[in-house]
Design a protein around this motif. Structure first.
Motif, PDB file in Angstrom:
ATOM      1  N   LEU A   1       0.821  -1.206   0.000  1.00 24.26           N
ATOM      2  CA  LEU A   1       0.000   0.000   0.000  1.00 24.26           C
ATOM      3  C   LEU A   1       0.857   1.258   0.000  1.00 24.26           C
ATOM      4  CD1 LEU A   1      -2.639   1.579   0.318  1.00 24.26           C
ATOM      5  CD2 LEU A   1      -2.514   1.147   2.772  1.00 24.26           C
ATOM      6  N   PHE A   2       1.793   1.353   0.945  1.00 18.99           N
ATOM      7  CA  PHE A   2       2.565   2.584   1.066  1.00 18.99           C
ATOM      8  C   PHE A   2       3.568   2.765  -0.080  1.00 18.99           C
ATOM      9  CE2 PHE A   2       0.789   2.640   5.307  1.00 18.99           C
ATOM     10  CZ  PHE A   2       0.602   4.006   5.523  1.00 18.99           C
ATOM     11  N   SER A   3       3.979   1.666  -0.698  1.00 16.64           N
ATOM     12  CA  SER A   3       4.890   1.807  -1.850  1.00 16.64           C
ATOM     13  C   SER A   3       4.204   2.537  -2.995  1.00 16.64           C
ATOM     14  CB  SER A   3       5.389   0.434  -2.308  1.00 16.64           C
ATOM     15  OG  SER A   3       4.329  -0.321  -2.874  1.00 16.64           O
TER      16      SER A   3
ATOM     17  N   PHE B   1      -1.729   9.246   3.053  1.00 14.89           N
ATOM     18  CA  PHE B   1      -0.957   8.665   4.153  1.00 14.89           C
ATOM     19  C   PHE B   1      -1.843   8.449   5.384  1.00 14.89           C
ATOM     20  CE2 PHE B   1       2.911   9.007   1.865  1.00 14.89           C
ATOM     21  CZ  PHE B   1       3.882   8.324   2.583  1.00 14.89           C
ATOM     22  N   VAL B   2      -2.750   9.398   5.671  1.00 15.55           N
ATOM     23  CA  VAL B   2      -3.686   9.225   6.795  1.00 15.55           C
ATOM     24  C   VAL B   2      -4.611   8.032   6.508  1.00 15.55           C
ATOM     25  CG1 VAL B   2      -5.480  10.295   8.214  1.00 15.55           C
ATOM     26  CG2 VAL B   2      -3.593  11.689   7.346  1.00 15.55           C
ATOM     27  N   ALA B   3      -5.057   7.908   5.250  1.00 17.10           N
ATOM     28  CA  ALA B   3      -5.926   6.782   4.877  1.00 17.10           C
ATOM     29  C   ALA B   3      -5.187   5.457   5.039  1.00 17.10           C
ATOM     30  CB  ALA B   3      -6.411   6.949   3.442  1.00 17.10           C
ATOM     31  N   GLY B   4      -3.899   5.436   4.644  1.00 14.01           N
ATOM     32  CA  GLY B   4      -3.093   4.228   4.846  1.00 14.01           C
ATOM     33  C   GLY B   4      -2.968   3.892   6.315  1.00 14.01           C
ATOM     34  N   TYR B   5      -2.785   4.911   7.144  1.00 20.30           N
ATOM     35  CA  TYR B   5      -2.695   4.691   8.589  1.00 20.30           C
ATOM     36  C   TYR B   5      -4.048   4.223   9.152  1.00 20.30           C
ATOM     37  CZ  TYR B   5      -1.005   5.380  13.361  1.00 20.30           C
ATOM     38  OH  TYR B   5      -0.613   5.178  14.671  1.00 20.30           O
ATOM     39  N   ALA B   6      -5.135   4.732   8.578  1.00 19.93           N
ATOM     40  CA  ALA B   6      -6.470   4.297   8.994  1.00 19.93           C
ATOM     41  C   ALA B   6      -6.672   2.808   8.714  1.00 19.93           C
ATOM     42  CB  ALA B   6      -7.531   5.126   8.266  1.00 19.93           C
ATOM     43  N   LYS B   7      -6.206   2.342   7.552  1.00 23.45           N
ATOM     44  CA  LYS B   7      -6.297   0.908   7.241  1.00 23.45           C
ATOM     45  C   LYS B   7      -5.431   0.100   8.200  1.00 23.45           C
ATOM     46  CE  LYS B   7      -6.250  -0.687   2.991  1.00 23.45           C
ATOM     47  NZ  LYS B   7      -7.556  -1.311   2.735  1.00 23.45           N
TER      48      LYS B   7
ATOM     49  N   PHE C   1      -3.739   7.202  -6.144  1.00 25.03           N
ATOM     50  CA  PHE C   1      -2.420   6.564  -6.086  1.00 25.03           C
ATOM     51  C   PHE C   1      -2.484   5.081  -6.454  1.00 25.03           C
ATOM     52  CE2 PHE C   1      -2.597  10.149  -3.238  1.00 25.03           C
ATOM     53  CZ  PHE C   1      -1.423  10.836  -3.524  1.00 25.03           C
ATOM     54  N   LEU C   2      -3.671   4.498  -6.365  1.00 29.80           N
ATOM     55  CA  LEU C   2      -3.814   3.063  -6.621  1.00 29.80           C
ATOM     56  C   LEU C   2      -4.326   2.767  -8.016  1.00 29.80           C
ATOM     57  CD1 LEU C   2      -5.433   1.879  -3.253  1.00 29.80           C
ATOM     58  CD2 LEU C   2      -3.018   2.220  -3.805  1.00 29.80           C
ATOM     59  N   LYS C   3      -4.688   3.809  -8.764  1.00 31.71           N
ATOM     60  CA  LYS C   3      -5.235   3.598 -10.102  1.00 31.71           C
ATOM     61  C   LYS C   3      -4.228   2.884 -10.987  1.00 31.71           C
ATOM     62  CE  LYS C   3      -8.775   7.093 -11.021  1.00 31.71           C
ATOM     63  NZ  LYS C   3      -9.055   8.364 -11.736  1.00 31.71           N
ATOM     64  N   SER C   4      -4.693   1.888 -11.670  1.00 35.23           N
ATOM     65  CA  SER C   4      -3.845   1.220 -12.662  1.00 35.23           C
ATOM     66  C   SER C   4      -4.435   1.471 -14.045  1.00 35.23           C
ATOM     67  CB  SER C   4      -3.772  -0.288 -12.390  1.00 35.23           C
ATOM     68  OG  SER C   4      -5.072  -0.833 -12.332  1.00 35.23           O
ATOM     69  N   GLU C   5      -3.560   1.558 -15.006  1.00 30.91           N
ATOM     70  CA  GLU C   5      -4.017   1.827 -16.369  1.00 30.91           C
ATOM     71  C   GLU C   5      -4.853   0.667 -16.900  1.00 30.91           C
ATOM     72  OE1 GLU C   5      -0.908   2.852 -19.017  1.00 30.91           O
ATOM     73  OE2 GLU C   5       0.006   4.293 -17.640  1.00 30.91           O
ATOM     74  N   THR C   6      -5.917   1.015 -17.611  1.00 33.51           N
ATOM     75  CA  THR C   6      -6.727  -0.011 -18.255  1.00 33.51           C
ATOM     76  C   THR C   6      -5.960  -0.529 -19.472  1.00 33.51           C
ATOM     77  OG1 THR C   6      -8.743   1.110 -17.551  1.00 33.51           O
ATOM     78  CG2 THR C   6      -8.951  -0.530 -19.298  1.00 33.51           C
ATOM     79  N   VAL C   7      -5.713  -1.826 -19.451  1.00 32.16           N
ATOM     80  CA  VAL C   7      -4.886  -2.425 -20.499  1.00 32.16           C
ATOM     81  C   VAL C   7      -5.719  -3.382 -21.329  1.00 32.16           C
ATOM     82  CG1 VAL C   7      -2.912  -3.924 -20.926  1.00 32.16           C
ATOM     83  CG2 VAL C   7      -2.788  -2.208 -19.110  1.00 32.16           C
ATOM     84  N   ASP C   8      -5.587  -3.279 -22.634  1.00 27.63           N
ATOM     85  CA  ASP C   8      -6.194  -4.266 -23.529  1.00 27.63           C
ATOM     86  C   ASP C   8      -5.216  -5.435 -23.615  1.00 27.63           C
ATOM     87  OD1 ASP C   8      -7.140  -5.825 -25.596  1.00 27.63           O
ATOM     88  OD2 ASP C   8      -7.715  -4.128 -26.861  1.00 27.63           O
ATOM     89  N   GLU C   9      -5.469  -6.450 -22.773  1.00 21.96           N
ATOM     90  CA  GLU C   9      -4.511  -7.551 -22.660  1.00 21.96           C
ATOM     91  C   GLU C   9      -4.352  -8.305 -23.970  1.00 21.96           C
ATOM     92  OE1 GLU C   9      -4.974  -8.618 -17.918  1.00 21.96           O
ATOM     93  OE2 GLU C   9      -6.414  -9.420 -19.353  1.00 21.96           O
TER      94      GLU C   9
END
Length: 462
Positions: A102-104, A169-175, A196-204
């Protein structure tokens, strides 16, 4: 930049994320504030939250949300820290892979994330301790250098970008502290982390098609239910290729795949006839139809003894083979020096099947490897809530190897609620139970048990 404004901001965020500050007997955190004028002269100024069982002053234990500020309009450092007294309650939490995962994602090239959050012996790298943007707090950083598993430089904490990062960072600490107790809390945490967690939509299928054009021989690997075979067939359709299909199993042999002889059961006398295997059939077609694209799909490639099945054709799987003087006999009167340009192979491999043979390094070098991961899909038949809950448990507790066991999206497609419950009861529940019986995902057993108890009224421990 106002320290008081950011102090108030993180307390408001903490409440949004589920920290109930009006409960006198069960506080969610203890706030520390060491931001006096003397401290701000690079003498250990910081503020943030520490474990609720710790004291308001003096040395403390366990994880903290720590912010190193300054009053010079220079960058701040936002961190997940560990008290200088080390661990008391949080050591097991520090070993959970999901915490680091998460924090990475909250740090970039101007931040740092340790590979082991339980490590309180290794100092921060020079990219932080020697960073010119942080020279105004270099002594403060040096004081805490071994107990900051992750940190991020924030140029302007009161800007929109600065607040977004601090909120994450506060949300990460909340988890970490398990503050969220209802849907509103969880939604607020998710919204703070989402950028920060969004990943690109990939056409695999498109990516695999491009990789196939470049490498010719590829393996699609991933957990069950991630659509490996479906993707292979989709790629073949995109290319407009003539497709040959075979599925390996423990008894697949050279004679099944390349060439052998079989009894001719249509004659009364015992006779044998030649048999071209699936590879030879596809290859022969490619040689005879050089203007057509030909793809051989090998499903579950690691279910067979590959050394025995491939035999001498192993040599041919070089995607950039120079002209060869070595002829490999595929079958009587059928020899090749190299595989034709119009011939490709797509294999699939289930990474969750621990009983399967390990693919040796020589074969790995000859194939390109593309990993298909579980992912949410847009469909009325897709039960996203169940998928997300299982994914969340895996993401938090599973090691890198155990992530290969996560059930793919195919497990969460059903036409009705009752059908989905049956899929959980008769497919996902037995699968997770088997993992736990094999000693896998041990830290997640209570989370899984809680999910199954609520969702289908079944316990893993009956």
């Amino acid at each position: 930049m106002s320290i008081e404004n950011i102090r108030q901001f993180i307390k408001e965020k903490a409440e949004q994320f589920g920290a109930k500050t009006d409960n006198e007997f069960n506080k969610p955190y203890v706030e520390r504030n060491n931001t006096g004028q003397e401290a701000l002269k690079d003498n250990g100024a910081y503020f943030g939250f520490i474990h609720p069982e710790e004291e308001a002053s003096g040395p403390f234990h366990d994880f903290s949300l720590t912010i190193f500020p300054n009053d010079q309009n220079k960058p701040w450092l936002v961190c997940l820290g560990i008290g200088s007294s080390g661990f008391k309650n949080d050591y097991e939490l520090a070993t959970y892979p999901g915490l680091r995962r998460l924090f990475s994602k909250l740090t970039d090239e101007r931040g740092f994330c340790k590979s082991d959050f339980s490590d309180i012996e290794t100092s921060l790298p020079k990219s932080i301790t020697g960073n010119l943007d942080l020279q105004h707090i270099k002594n403060t950083i040096k004081t805490y250098t071994k107990v900051l598993p992750t940190c991020q430089i924030v140029d302007d904490p009161e800007s929109e970008e600065g607040k977004k990062l601090i909120a994450a960072f506060v949300a990460g600490y909340a988890k970490l502290r398990d503050w969220p107790s209802n849907k509103d809390h969880r939604k607020a945490v998710s919204e703070a982390l989402e950028p920060f967690l969004k990943s690109e939509t990939v056409d695999e299928a498109e990516e695999v098609k491009n990789l196939l054009n470049e490498r010719k021989y590829i393996v699609l690997q991933g957990p069950p239910g991630t659509g490996k075979t479906r993707t292979a067939k989709s790629v073949a359709d995109k290319i407009g290729a003539k497709t040959f299909f075979t599925q390996f199993h423990a008894e697949t042999s050279f004679s099944d795949f390349i060439f052998g002889i079989r009894p001719d059961t249509e004659n009364q006398e015992l006779r044998y006839r030649e048999n071209l295997g699936s590879f030879s059939e596809a290859l022969k077609y490619a040689v005879d139809h050089s203007n057509e694209k030909v793809i051989l799909i090998i499903d579950e490639i690691n279910r067979a003894n590959l050394s025995n099945v491939l035999g001498p054709i192993f040599y041919l799987f070089e995607h950039k083979m120079d002209v060869s003087t070595v002829e490999i006999e595929i079958a009587p009167n059928f020899k090749v020096k190299q595989l034709p340009e119009n011939f490709s192979v797509i294999a699939t491999m289930n990474t969750a099947d621990r009983s399967l043979a390990v693919v040796d390094f020589a074969l790995r070098r000859r194939f390109a490897w593309y990993t298909l991961k579980p992912k949410a899909i847009k469909s009325k038949q897709f039960f996203n809530e169940d998928f997300s809950r299982i994914q969340e448990i895996f993401d938090w507790y599973a090691s890198s190897t155990e992530l290969n066991l996560q059930p793919g999206q195919g497990y969460f497609i059903a036409d009705t609620e009752e059908e989905m419950k049956n899929r959980i009861r008769y497919e996902i529940f037995p699968l997770i139970k088997e993992y736990l019986q094999e000693g896998l995902l041990r830290n997640a057993k209570e989370e899984f048990n809680n999910y199954f108890s609520i969702r289908i009224n079944l316990s893993l421990f009956e």
